[in-house]
Design an enzyme around this catalytic site. Structure first.
Site, PDB file in Angstrom:
ATOM      1  N   LYS A 152       0.829  -1.202   0.000  1.00  0.00           N
ATOM      2  CA  LYS A 152       0.000   0.000   0.000  1.00  0.00           C
ATOM      3  C   LYS A 152       0.865   1.255   0.000  1.00  0.00           C
ATOM      4  O   LYS A 152       0.645   2.178  -0.798  1.00  0.00           O
ATOM      5  CB  LYS A 152      -0.936   0.015   1.216  1.00  0.00           C
ATOM      6  CG  LYS A 152      -1.799   1.283   1.306  1.00  0.00           C
ATOM      7  CD  LYS A 152      -2.737   1.233   2.489  1.00  0.00           C
ATOM      8  CE  LYS A 152      -1.997   1.425   3.784  1.00  0.00           C
ATOM      9  NZ  LYS A 152      -1.487   2.827   3.939  1.00  0.00           N
ATOM     10  N   ASP A 160      -6.288   1.172   0.933  1.00  0.00           N
ATOM     11  CA  ASP A 160      -6.377   1.235   2.389  1.00  0.00           C
ATOM     12  C   ASP A 160      -7.809   0.892   2.783  1.00  0.00           C
ATOM     13  O   ASP A 160      -8.608   0.452   1.960  1.00  0.00           O
ATOM     14  CB  ASP A 160      -5.957   2.606   2.912  1.00  0.00           C
ATOM     15  CG  ASP A 160      -6.903   3.723   2.488  1.00  0.00           C
ATOM     16  OD1 ASP A 160      -7.851   3.457   1.714  1.00  0.00           O
ATOM     17  OD2 ASP A 160      -6.717   4.868   2.941  1.00  0.00           O
TER      18      ASP A 160
END
Length: 227
Positions: free
Chosen positions: A121, A139
């Site tokens: 991420k 996320d």
């Protein structure tokens, strides 16, 4: 409604109303951004922005960070979530940047994830924000919003599965922007516990809205109680 149509409507709305989205993390260069993103894990951007000015002043370059111990870094980030682990990550990140990457921030996900504290991420955030690569950082906000809007299938159970579906279906040149669109929409409108459907401009194609409020016309003037 077909998924293709949902994507078209998403892109149409945001390109017209929010054409140049940006991260809410404060930074002036790639080095500062990667530190801020590492600190932002399970922490708000607002909190990160409160601590990074002093941190950047104390450790303005990878060389300064590489020379620091976790104990020296900790006081600057003690109000951040998981400060002990993040202090260790930053110390290790500084050393690896200097020793392995000539103090330069890598420009590929494959290289970035080798750095301490940098997962997929975080790496996707860096390559999309700094180099405008078609990377989608998933996320909790992106995961939630993409599922509620009906942009991804119910079988997408992991961030990586959601990432792959979003990247496949979005125009390549808009993936980096869509990352911000979905995050900010989830942060301020499509919040976790009580999504603000009464304020949302996307209800006309939102699978969540259509499921729970099927009898309410898709009109932005209508007001709907929290879910």
């Amino acid at each position: 409604m077909l998924k293709k149509e949902r994507y078209r409507l998403l892109v149409d709305y945001f390109t017209q109303n929010f054409p140049e989205p940006e991260t809410e993390l404060a930074y002036t260069n790639p080095y500062e951004l990667i530190i801020a993103v590492v600190l932002s894990a399970q922490c708000t951007d607002k909190r990160v922005n409160l601590v990074t000015p002093a941190l950047f002043e104390a450790f303005p370059t990878p060389e300064h960070l590489a020379a620091a111990t976790p104990e020296e870094i900790f006081p600057y980030i003690k109000s951040i979530s998981y400060p002990n682990n993040k202090a260790k990550h930053l110390a290790g990140l500084g050393k690896m940047l200097v020793e392995k990457f000539n103090s330069e921030i890598p420009d590929t996900v494959e290289q970035l994830v080798k750095l301490p504290g940098v997962g997929r991420k975080t790496a996707n955030v860096i390559v999309s924000v700094i180099w405008n690569q078609p990377a989608m950082a998933v996320d909790t906000h992106v995961f939630r919003v993409s599922k509620r809007l009906g942009l991804v299938t119910k079988t997408a159970k992991t961030p990586l599965e959601v990432e792959k579906q979003l990247v496949t279906n979005l125009p390549k040149d808009l993936v980096a922007k869509a990352h911000h669109w979905l995050i900010l929409h989830g942060r301020y409108i499509c919040v976790a516990r009580r999504p603000k459907c009464e304020e949302c401009p996307l209800t006309h194609f939102c699978a969540f809205f259509q499921k729970y409020y099927p009898n309410i016309p898709d009109d932005p003037e209508n007001k709907v109680g929290g879910a």
